[in-house]
Design a protein around this motif. Structure first.
Motif, PDB file in Angstrom:
ATOM      1  N   ARG A 203       0.653  -1.111  -0.052  1.00  0.00           N
ATOM      2  CA  ARG A 203      -0.023  -0.034  -0.011  1.00  0.00           C
ATOM      3  C   ARG A 203       0.775   1.244   0.070  1.00  0.00           C
ATOM      4  NH1 ARG A 203      -4.530  -2.302   4.244  1.00  0.00           N
ATOM      5  NH2 ARG A 203      -4.910  -4.110   2.829  1.00  0.00           N
ATOM      6  N   LEU A 232     -13.759  -0.344  10.931  1.00  0.00           N
ATOM      7  CA  LEU A 232     -13.463   0.058   9.733  1.00  0.00           C
ATOM      8  C   LEU A 232     -14.240   1.060   9.263  1.00  0.00           C
ATOM      9  CD1 LEU A 232     -13.720  -3.691   8.153  1.00  0.00           C
ATOM     10  CD2 LEU A 232     -11.782  -2.276   7.963  1.00  0.00           C
ATOM     11  N   ASN A 314      -6.414   0.966   8.774  1.00  0.00           N
ATOM     12  CA  ASN A 314      -7.095  -0.069   9.091  1.00  0.00           C
ATOM     13  C   ASN A 314      -6.157  -1.232   9.458  1.00  0.00           C
ATOM     14  OD1 ASN A 314      -6.422  -0.895   6.603  1.00  0.00           O
ATOM     15  ND2 ASN A 314      -8.496  -0.617   5.530  1.00  0.00           N
ATOM     16  N   LEU A 318      -6.443  -4.445  11.741  1.00  0.00           N
ATOM     17  CA  LEU A 318      -6.827  -5.834  11.073  1.00  0.00           C
ATOM     18  C   LEU A 318      -5.429  -7.027  11.068  1.00  0.00           C
ATOM     19  CD1 LEU A 318      -8.366  -4.333   7.684  1.00  0.00           C
ATOM     20  CD2 LEU A 318      -9.229  -5.720   9.616  1.00  0.00           C
ATOM     21  N   ASP A 328      -9.882 -15.560   8.253  1.00  0.00           N
ATOM     22  CA  ASP A 328      -9.669 -14.416   7.197  1.00  0.00           C
ATOM     23  C   ASP A 328      -8.419 -14.471   6.311  1.00  0.00           C
ATOM     24  OD1 ASP A 328     -11.915 -13.883   8.458  1.00  0.00           O
ATOM     25  OD2 ASP A 328     -11.098 -12.102   9.360  1.00  0.00           O
ATOM     26  N   ASN A 332      -7.038 -22.754   7.574  1.00  0.00           N
ATOM     27  CA  ASN A 332      -8.088 -23.444   8.195  1.00  0.00           C
ATOM     28  C   ASN A 332      -8.191 -23.768   9.560  1.00  0.00           C
ATOM     29  OD1 ASN A 332     -10.433 -24.879   7.950  1.00  0.00           O
ATOM     30  ND2 ASN A 332      -9.382 -26.750   7.042  1.00  0.00           N
ATOM     31  N   GLN A 333      -8.222 -22.718  10.304  1.00  0.00           N
ATOM     32  CA  GLN A 333      -8.047 -22.944  11.600  1.00  0.00           C
ATOM     33  C   GLN A 333      -8.934 -21.985  12.637  1.00  0.00           C
ATOM     34  OE1 GLN A 333      -3.663 -22.611  12.824  1.00  0.00           O
ATOM     35  NE2 GLN A 333      -3.993 -24.954  12.975  1.00  0.00           N
ATOM     36  N   ALA A 334      -9.409 -22.475  13.752  1.00  0.00           N
ATOM     37  CA  ALA A 334     -10.500 -21.915  14.427  1.00  0.00           C
ATOM     38  C   ALA A 334      -9.756 -20.526  15.216  1.00  0.00           C
ATOM     39  CB  ALA A 334     -10.966 -22.546  15.442  1.00  0.00           C
ATOM     40  N   GLU A 338     -12.248 -19.765  20.120  1.00  0.00           N
ATOM     41  CA  GLU A 338     -12.830 -21.297  19.992  1.00  0.00           C
ATOM     42  C   GLU A 338     -11.697 -22.357  20.516  1.00  0.00           C
ATOM     43  OE1 GLU A 338     -14.471 -21.320  16.320  1.00  0.00           O
ATOM     44  OE2 GLU A 338     -15.286 -23.571  16.823  1.00  0.00           O
ATOM     45  N   ARG A 342     -12.071 -25.176  22.897  1.00  0.00           N
ATOM     46  CA  ARG A 342     -11.734 -26.853  22.624  1.00  0.00           C
ATOM     47  C   ARG A 342     -10.840 -27.196  23.690  1.00  0.00           C
ATOM     48  NH1 ARG A 342     -11.621 -26.455  15.937  1.00  0.00           N
ATOM     49  NH2 ARG A 342     -13.686 -25.664  15.858  1.00  0.00           N
TER      50      ARG A 342
ATOM     51  N   LEU B  41       0.836 -18.478   2.876  1.00  0.00           N
ATOM     52  CA  LEU B  41       0.762 -18.791   4.436  1.00  0.00           C
ATOM     53  C   LEU B  41       2.106 -19.040   4.877  1.00  0.00           C
ATOM     54  CD1 LEU B  41      -2.437 -20.651   5.105  1.00  0.00           C
ATOM     55  CD2 LEU B  41      -1.911 -18.037   5.658  1.00  0.00           C
ATOM     56  N   GLY B 125      -7.573 -27.268  14.546  1.00  0.00           N
ATOM     57  CA  GLY B 125      -8.645 -27.613  13.396  1.00  0.00           C
ATOM     58  C   GLY B 125      -9.346 -26.472  12.982  1.00  0.00           C
ATOM     59  N   PRO B 126     -10.314 -26.848  12.025  1.00  0.00           N
ATOM     60  CA  PRO B 126     -10.927 -25.912  11.110  1.00  0.00           C
ATOM     61  C   PRO B 126     -12.102 -25.159  12.221  1.00  0.00           C
ATOM     62  CG  PRO B 126     -11.756 -28.235  10.780  1.00  0.00           C
ATOM     63  CD  PRO B 126     -10.697 -28.506  11.508  1.00  0.00           C
ATOM     64  N   PRO B 127     -12.274 -23.955  12.021  1.00  0.00           N
ATOM     65  CA  PRO B 127     -13.405 -23.033  12.689  1.00  0.00           C
ATOM     66  C   PRO B 127     -14.726 -23.668  12.605  1.00  0.00           C
ATOM     67  CG  PRO B 127     -12.824 -22.055  10.807  1.00  0.00           C
ATOM     68  CD  PRO B 127     -11.717 -23.227  10.845  1.00  0.00           C
ATOM     69  N   SER B 128     -15.509 -23.560  13.596  1.00  0.00           N
ATOM     70  CA  SER B 128     -16.892 -24.161  13.597  1.00  0.00           C
ATOM     71  C   SER B 128     -17.787 -23.596  12.542  1.00  0.00           C
ATOM     72  CB  SER B 128     -17.570 -23.946  15.111  1.00  0.00           C
ATOM     73  OG  SER B 128     -17.835 -22.785  15.491  1.00  0.00           O
ATOM     74  N   SER B 131     -17.839 -19.143   7.790  1.00  0.00           N
ATOM     75  CA  SER B 131     -17.953 -17.868   7.066  1.00  0.00           C
ATOM     76  C   SER B 131     -16.695 -17.127   7.318  1.00  0.00           C
ATOM     77  CB  SER B 131     -19.044 -17.320   7.841  1.00  0.00           C
ATOM     78  OG  SER B 131     -18.520 -16.692   9.220  1.00  0.00           O
ATOM     79  N   ARG B 132     -16.193 -16.514   6.338  1.00  0.00           N
ATOM     80  CA  ARG B 132     -15.190 -15.901   6.214  1.00  0.00           C
ATOM     81  C   ARG B 132     -15.110 -14.429   5.802  1.00  0.00           C
ATOM     82  NH1 ARG B 132     -10.149 -17.350   1.876  1.00  0.00           N
ATOM     83  NH2 ARG B 132      -8.879 -15.377   2.208  1.00  0.00           N
ATOM     84  N   ARG B 133     -14.584 -13.750   6.707  1.00  0.00           N
ATOM     85  CA  ARG B 133     -14.982 -12.069   6.202  1.00  0.00           C
ATOM     86  C   ARG B 133     -13.779 -12.004   5.371  1.00  0.00           C
ATOM     87  NH1 ARG B 133     -13.922  -9.381  11.779  1.00  0.00           N
ATOM     88  NH2 ARG B 133     -12.242 -10.967  11.739  1.00  0.00           N
ATOM     89  N   PHE B 135     -11.493  -9.140   3.144  1.00  0.00           N
ATOM     90  CA  PHE B 135     -11.037  -7.818   3.102  1.00  0.00           C
ATOM     91  C   PHE B 135     -10.459  -7.447   1.808  1.00  0.00           C
ATOM     92  CE2 PHE B 135     -10.904  -9.001   7.520  1.00  0.00           C
ATOM     93  CZ  PHE B 135     -11.777  -7.956   8.050  1.00  0.00           C
ATOM     94  N   CYS B 136     -10.507  -6.453   1.334  1.00  0.00           N
ATOM     95  CA  CYS B 136      -9.807  -5.752   0.072  1.00  0.00           C
ATOM     96  C   CYS B 136      -8.322  -6.000   0.051  1.00  0.00           C
ATOM     97  CB  CYS B 136     -10.640  -4.444  -0.186  1.00  0.00           C
ATOM     98  SG  CYS B 136      -9.816  -3.830  -1.842  1.00  0.00           S
ATOM     99  N   THR B 137      -8.037  -6.582  -0.903  1.00  0.00           N
ATOM    100  CA  THR B 137      -6.277  -6.819  -0.839  1.00  0.00           C
ATOM    101  C   THR B 137      -5.750  -5.535  -1.141  1.00  0.00           C
ATOM    102  OG1 THR B 137      -6.656  -7.695  -3.192  1.00  0.00           O
ATOM    103  CG2 THR B 137      -6.377  -9.255  -1.340  1.00  0.00           C
ATOM    104  N   GLY B 140      -8.023  -2.739   2.254  1.00  0.00           N
ATOM    105  CA  GLY B 140      -8.324  -3.393   3.403  1.00  0.00           C
ATOM    106  C   GLY B 140      -9.602  -3.264   3.955  1.00  0.00           C
ATOM    107  N   TYR B 141     -10.634  -2.655   3.212  1.00  0.00           N
ATOM    108  CA  TYR B 141     -11.888  -2.640   3.721  1.00  0.00           C
ATOM    109  C   TYR B 141     -12.885  -3.958   3.344  1.00  0.00           C
ATOM    110  CZ  TYR B 141     -10.434   1.781   5.215  1.00  0.00           C
ATOM    111  OH  TYR B 141      -9.980   2.874   5.850  1.00  0.00           O
ATOM    112  N   CYS B 155     -12.781  -4.062  -3.514  1.00  0.00           N
ATOM    113  CA  CYS B 155     -13.992  -3.642  -2.790  1.00  0.00           C
ATOM    114  C   CYS B 155     -14.561  -2.504  -3.797  1.00  0.00           C
ATOM    115  CB  CYS B 155     -13.775  -3.064  -1.740  1.00  0.00           C
ATOM    116  SG  CYS B 155     -12.610  -1.625  -1.902  1.00  0.00           S
TER     117      CYS B 155
END
Lengths: 438, 173
Positions: A203, A232, A314, A318, A328, A332-334, A338, A342, B41, B125-128, B131-133, B135-137, B140-141, B155
């Motif tokens: 940015r 935000l 932001n 963030l 986000d 693939n993790q909580a 959570e 667990r 990642l 392990g994976p979230p329950s 849903s994934r939020r 954000f604009c790459t 950021g919004y 966005c």
């Protein structure tokens, strides 16, 4: 015999080292070797607290080599170099006449344990070794502080260790970590710094090589948002209404070799954003008046002339947000809340209420402002109504584990718990490790 | 929220989009995108991010089918020096520190019985909720739209243009 106990909290980011029985470690130093642009050799970093920086290295664009990857020892040769420097020039001890209390991450692989033992006994000749895990040490320190208050509850706690390499939620019962219930998120301070680097580089200014600079930015400017959607919105506002915009000045190498926050008051303005909409409006008004007084047109002109600073809006919240919602990022993790639930649920049901009541936050990444508040806000809906949720923050989360180690090292049974060099030579690494219940 | 906004939009657009045959292939196997996400990642755990990400990109380039032949050609021309280089590489590999992933693989924790706690079983392990939020790459919004070429989020039109100019990983992702 040996009565000096060296306590070494060998973190992925910082080594905390000192002598057992003391309150604070005598040295805290980055666990890495550096190669600044000005040098062709890999250099040892200077300790962060002990020496008052007689000749601070210019860390601009320094390359880094770390002996630990994802929290685990992968490069014993490099670690040997760093430890040799630590023992000889910083702690001034002779390993053959002292014992060592070393922290090791949970679930260290057998090959890593063997490498560690070889390092301790064969390269440094320590007379005895005790390997501890950080959650139990943090627990020992906290219980020693509150033992007067409630003795029943003090026997177990849930330690949330959010460090440099990863985050663990670990139930501790009677000073032993219940390893079948430990849960881990593969996110820590290092990933957050790298994420911030990525965002800023894309940015505004390319800072991909500036690990230490961005660490500083993260520590000074990032905070945990209590309401992401609202923040935000605030971060989007133009000009003075934007309570979150903050400017960081990059080092120019001439007048200042370290970066700094341009206006510390500006950096603190997010604190006026509280939960109620009314109060936030009020706070905003007060702040806006305040800013109108301080901000002068001359300042703005200077910004345009010298392009050695960048704004954060932001990104400030963030980045730590990823700990609470790793999904986000595409992981693939909580999230952290959570993860805690667990970990607690894998324990015996009798322990659940006590564990929720004694959550201890430790590790450098819990230093983000409002970390505990946010965690409580996310955790409360997930925990049954009749259980209390109580989150304890340590006064110094970075040193908490070391202090626990120092207490343990000064306890009378410590010598009996250790593995001595002769035992190691006779039985080998794997058999000795059984004594630590790994 | 975001999901709801984006999918009807995509269906409504009547504009015909020309997609190159190679693009179709790239879109067809979603593995590429998953791999790019994993690589990203991984990059978050790098010590010296700048240099290492470049290496990853180079690897990706060479795997493209067009350049494969050029790459093969190059390799053959290097054939004369091959022995010494290989020997050197072997030597380096012996000396060089191994990554944690390699050590983990070597320990073969999967073979342990299921009640033994281990590094692999300690992961949350994976979230329950899935849903994934998004954000604009770019800015950021909250991002409602997805890049059709690489799957990254943006966005607004402005951010889309910036994305297309700078970041869109057409063939890599």
């Amino acid at each position: 015999m040996s009565n000096v106990v060296v306590v070494l909290d060998n973190g992925g980011g910082l080594i905390k080292a000192g002598l057992g029985g003391e309150r604070d470690p005598s040295t805290v130093l980055p666990n890495c070797l550096l190669r600044p642009l000005s040098s062709k050799k890999w250099l040892h970093p200077s300790p962060t607290i002990a020496a008052s920086s007689e000749d601070p290295l210019d860390l601009t664009s320094a390359a880094v080599r770390r002996p630990l990857d994802r929290g685990y020892l992968i490069n014993p040769d490099l670690q040997r170099d760093i430890w040799a420097h630590l023992f000889n020039s910083l702690l001034h001890i002779s390993p053959s006449q002292s014992s060592l209390l070393l922290t090791e991450p949970l679930f260290a692989l057998p090959s890593i344990q063997r490498a560690t033992d070889e390092l301790v006994f064969e390269d440094f000749n320590f007379s005895a070794l005790y390997v501890a895990d950080s959650p139990s040490l943090a627990h020992i320190y906290e219980t020693s502080r509150r033992h007067v208050v409630s003795r029943g509850a003090a026997q177990c706690s849930l330690v949330v260790d959010c460090g440099f390499s990863f985050t663990h939620a670990a139930p501790v019962f009677q000073n032993f970590t219940l390893n079948y219930a430990v849960k881990r998120i593969d996110l820590g301070g290092k990933a957050l710094t790298n994420y911030l680097k990525e965002l800023v580089s894309y940015r505004s200014v390319n800072v991909m090589d500036e690990t230490f600079l961005m660490d500083d930015v993260k520590e000074k400017l990032c905070f945990v948002s209590l309401d992401v959607a609202r923040d935000l919105g605030v971060a989007r506002k133009p000009g003075k209404k934007n309570l979150l915009r903050c400017t960081y000045v990059l080092p120019d190498g001439v007048t200042h070799t370290k970066g700094f926050v341009k206006d510390p008051d500006q950096a603190q303005r997010y604190l006026s954003l509280t939960d109620g909409a009314l109060t936030s409006n009020l706070g905003a008004k007060v702040d806006m008046d305040h800013i109108e007084v301080t901000e002068k047109p001359e300042d703005r002109k200077r910004i345009d002339l010298t392009k050695n600073e960048f704004d954060l809006t932001n990104e400030r919240f963030l980045v730590p947000e990823m700990l609470f919602h790793p999904a986000d990022l595409g992981m693939n993790q909580a999230g952290l809340a959570e993860c805690i639930v667990r970990a607690v649920n894998s324990c015996h049901p009798h322990l659940h209420p006590i564990l929720y009541e004694s959550i201890i936050l430790t590790g450098g990444s819990t230093l983000f402002p409002r970390f505990a508040e946010r965690l409580e806000k996310e955790l409360r809906p997930l925990v049954p109504d009749d259980y209390q949720v109580k989150i304890t923050t340590q006064e110094n989360p970075i040193l908490g584990v070391w202090r626990g180690g120092s207490l343990l090292a000064s306890s009378p049974d410590f010598e009996a718990m250790c593995v001595t060099k002769s035992e190691y030579e006779e039985l080998g690494s794997a058999r000795c490790r059984r004594r630590f219940f790994h | 929220m975001d999901e709801d906004n984006s999918s009807p939009f995509r269906r409504m657009s009547s504009r015909t989009r020309k997609v190159a045959p190679r693009m179709v292939a790239a879109l067809a196997n979603s593995d590429n995108r998953a791999q790019a996400a994993l690589a990203r990642l991984e990059a978050l755990e790098n010590d010296n991010a700048g240099m290492e990400t470049i290496e990853i990109n180079e690897d990706d380039d060479t795997s493209l089918d067009d350049e494969d032949q050029v790459y093969m050609h190059k390799r053959q021309s290097k054939g004369t020096k091959r022995k010494t280089r290989q020997a050197k590489a072997l030597e380096n590999a012996r000396k060089a520190p191994r990554t944690f992933a390699e050590l983990l693989h070597e320990a073969s924790l999967e073979t342990l019985p299921s009640h033994v706690p281990s590094y692999l079983r300690a992961a949350v392990g994976p979230p329950s909720s899935t849903s994934r939020r998004h954000f604009c790459t770019v800015c950021g919004y909250a991002a409602s739209y997805t890049c059709v070429k690489c799957g990254m989020r943006f966005c607004s039109c402005r951010c889309q243009n910036i994305h297309n100019d700078t970041r869109c990983l057409k063939f890599v992702a």
